[in-house]
Design a protein around this motif. Structure first.
Motif, short mmCIF file in Angstrom:
data_model
loop_
_atom_site.label_atom_id
_atom_site.label_comp_id
_atom_site.label_asym_id
_atom_site.label_seq_id
_atom_site.Cartn_x
_atom_site.Cartn_y
_atom_site.Cartn_z
N LYS A 47 0.86 -1.17 0.00
CA LYS A 47 0.00 0.00 0.00
C LYS A 47 0.89 1.23 0.00
N GLY A 48 0.78 2.02 -1.03
CA GLY A 48 1.64 3.19 -1.17
C GLY A 48 1.46 4.18 -0.04
N SER A 49 2.50 4.99 0.15
CA SER A 49 2.46 5.98 1.23
C SER A 49 1.52 7.14 0.91
N ARG A 50 1.25 7.36 -0.41
CA ARG A 50 0.34 8.45 -0.85
C ARG A 50 0.78 9.79 -0.27
N ARG A 51 2.07 10.03 -0.26
CA ARG A 51 2.58 11.27 0.34
C ARG A 51 2.10 12.52 -0.39
N ALA A 52 1.79 12.36 -1.68
CA ALA A 52 1.34 13.52 -2.44
C ALA A 52 -0.01 14.05 -1.96
N ARG A 53 -0.71 13.24 -1.15
CA ARG A 53 -2.02 13.67 -0.64
C ARG A 53 -1.92 14.30 0.74
N SER A 54 -0.77 14.18 1.37
CA SER A 54 -0.63 14.73 2.72
C SER A 54 0.49 15.75 2.85
N SER A 55 1.24 15.97 1.79
CA SER A 55 2.37 16.89 1.83
C SER A 55 2.31 17.82 0.64
N SER A 56 2.34 19.12 0.88
CA SER A 56 2.29 20.08 -0.22
C SER A 56 3.53 19.96 -1.10
N LYS A 57 4.68 19.62 -0.50
CA LYS A 57 5.91 19.45 -1.27
C LYS A 57 5.74 18.33 -2.29
N TYR A 58 5.28 17.16 -1.82
CA TYR A 58 5.14 16.03 -2.73
C TYR A 58 3.97 16.23 -3.69
N ALA A 59 2.97 16.95 -3.28
CA ALA A 59 1.86 17.26 -4.18
C ALA A 59 2.35 18.08 -5.36
N ARG A 60 3.23 19.05 -5.09
CA ARG A 60 3.78 19.87 -6.18
C ARG A 60 4.62 19.02 -7.13
N ILE A 61 5.42 18.11 -6.58
CA ILE A 61 6.22 17.22 -7.43
C ILE A 61 5.31 16.33 -8.26
N PHE A 62 4.25 15.83 -7.63
CA PHE A 62 3.30 14.95 -8.31
C PHE A 62 2.67 15.65 -9.50
N ILE A 63 2.19 16.85 -9.29
CA ILE A 63 1.54 17.61 -10.36
C ILE A 63 2.54 17.98 -11.45
N ALA A 64 3.74 18.41 -11.05
CA ALA A 64 4.77 18.78 -12.03
C ALA A 64 5.16 17.59 -12.90
N SER A 65 5.23 16.41 -12.32
CA SER A 65 5.58 15.22 -13.09
C SER A 65 4.50 14.90 -14.11
N HIS A 66 3.24 15.04 -13.74
CA HIS A 66 2.17 14.76 -14.69
C HIS A 66 2.12 15.80 -15.81
N ILE A 67 2.44 17.03 -15.48
CA ILE A 67 2.51 18.05 -16.53
C ILE A 67 3.61 17.69 -17.53
N LYS A 68 4.74 17.19 -17.06
CA LYS A 68 5.81 16.74 -17.96
C LYS A 68 5.30 15.63 -18.87
N TYR A 69 4.55 14.70 -18.27
CA TYR A 69 4.01 13.60 -19.07
C TYR A 69 3.05 14.11 -20.14
N TRP A 70 2.15 15.01 -19.76
CA TRP A 70 1.17 15.52 -20.73
C TRP A 70 1.85 16.32 -21.85
N LYS A 71 2.87 17.07 -21.52
CA LYS A 71 3.60 17.82 -22.55
C LYS A 71 4.27 16.86 -23.54
N LYS A 72 4.64 15.72 -23.05
CA LYS A 72 5.35 14.73 -23.86
C LYS A 72 4.40 13.90 -24.72
N PHE A 73 3.25 13.52 -24.16
CA PHE A 73 2.37 12.58 -24.86
C PHE A 73 0.99 13.14 -25.18
N GLY A 74 0.61 14.25 -24.60
CA GLY A 74 -0.70 14.83 -24.87
C GLY A 74 -1.52 15.04 -23.62
#
Length: 264
Positions: free
Chosen positions: A222-249
């Motif tokens: 069961k993942g730690s889901r840190r992106a849901r409890s930490s603003s730092k990891y939430a920002r990394i999470f969102i930034a990573s998905h934006i990189k993915y969308w820029k790359k693939f759509g």
């Protein structure tokens, strides 16, 4: 004897946990194997000697910097000798021999990556096999998660008992063929963490290889889901998905899978 499976684990200030993971993993490997621990901890020489006890079939890599998950995994994958290569989290708990996945890959050379079913300690199936994450789907998942207050969002139309192709699987455990690894060059290190697994599966399919969910083998995780409890990891999470969308759509353009199910 040829190494059938190389398993790479990332370590960061977690030596006791890694040792427990390695011992548990060894009990569930029934093929010629090697375990590679890729450490991002930047230990001193003394700490390195304490960490690496020279255990047979276990190799430690001590990285010069903490370059993130994909960076550490790639360093391990580059030296791996196995016919099949697996990345895994150190908190995975295996419940059975995992050679069924290597046997399946042997029988299906057009499969580039495979992953087991995952359940939490209470036995709840985790949503580790997922559709591609477009921007609208990302927003929908977050709204559904908040409304339902659930850590795992299962797809009611998806049969989690079937061996079948899926869009992608999470990086807590992914086994890939050497062909898939060499075709893609491993994980994209532009992701410090998050979405590198989604990216890798997308690129594996671009090479004409399939991604398979294999529930005949189950891991407790069961993942730690840190992106849901930490603003730092939430920002990394969102930034990573934006990189993915820029790359693939942002909306579409992802490579379509062959919708297949398998008897074994």
């Amino acid at each position: 004897m040829e190494t059938k499976l190389s398993v790479v684990i990332v370590e960061y200030r977690s030596i006791p946990e890694i040792r427990e993971c390695v011992e548990a993993l060894k009990r569930h490997l029934d093929v010629p194997y090697e375990i590679i621990v890729s450490s991002n901890s930047c230990y001193s020489e003394e700490e390195r000697q304490q960490a690496d006890t020279g255990e047979e079939h276990v190799r430690w890599l001590f990285n010069d910097r903490n370059g993130g998950f994909a960076y550490a995994m790639n360093l391990g994958l580059k030296v791996a000798k196995g016919k099949y290569l697996a990345i895994m989290n150190s908190d995975d708990i295996f419940n059975s021999d995992i050679s069924g996945m290597t046997d399946f890959m042997d029988a299906h050379p057009d499969v580039g990556a495979i992953a087991p079913q995952m359940r939490d300690k209470e036995g709840t199936i985790q949503d580790t096999a997922r559709p591609y994450v477009s921007l609208p789907r990302y927003v929908w998942r977050q709204m559904k998660r908040i409304a339902g207050r659930k850590s795992s969002i299962l797809d009611g139309k998806f049969d989690y008992s079937l061996v079948q192709t899926v869009d992608w699987v999470i990086g807590a455990f992914i086994m890939v063929s050497r062909k898939a690894y060499e075709a893609t060059g491993g994980l994209d290190e532009r992701y410090f963490m998050y979405a590198e697994d989604l990216d890798w599966c997308t690129r594996i399919r671009q090479q004409g290889l399939e991604i398979v969910y294999f529930p005949k083998i189950c891991i407790t995780y069961k993942g730690s889901r840190r992106a849901r409890s930490s603003s730092k990891y939430a920002r990394i999470f969102i930034a990573s998905h934006i990189k993915y969308w820029k790359k693939f759509g942002f909306l579409w353009g992802y490579p379509k899978r062959k919708e297949l199910t398998f008897n074994s």
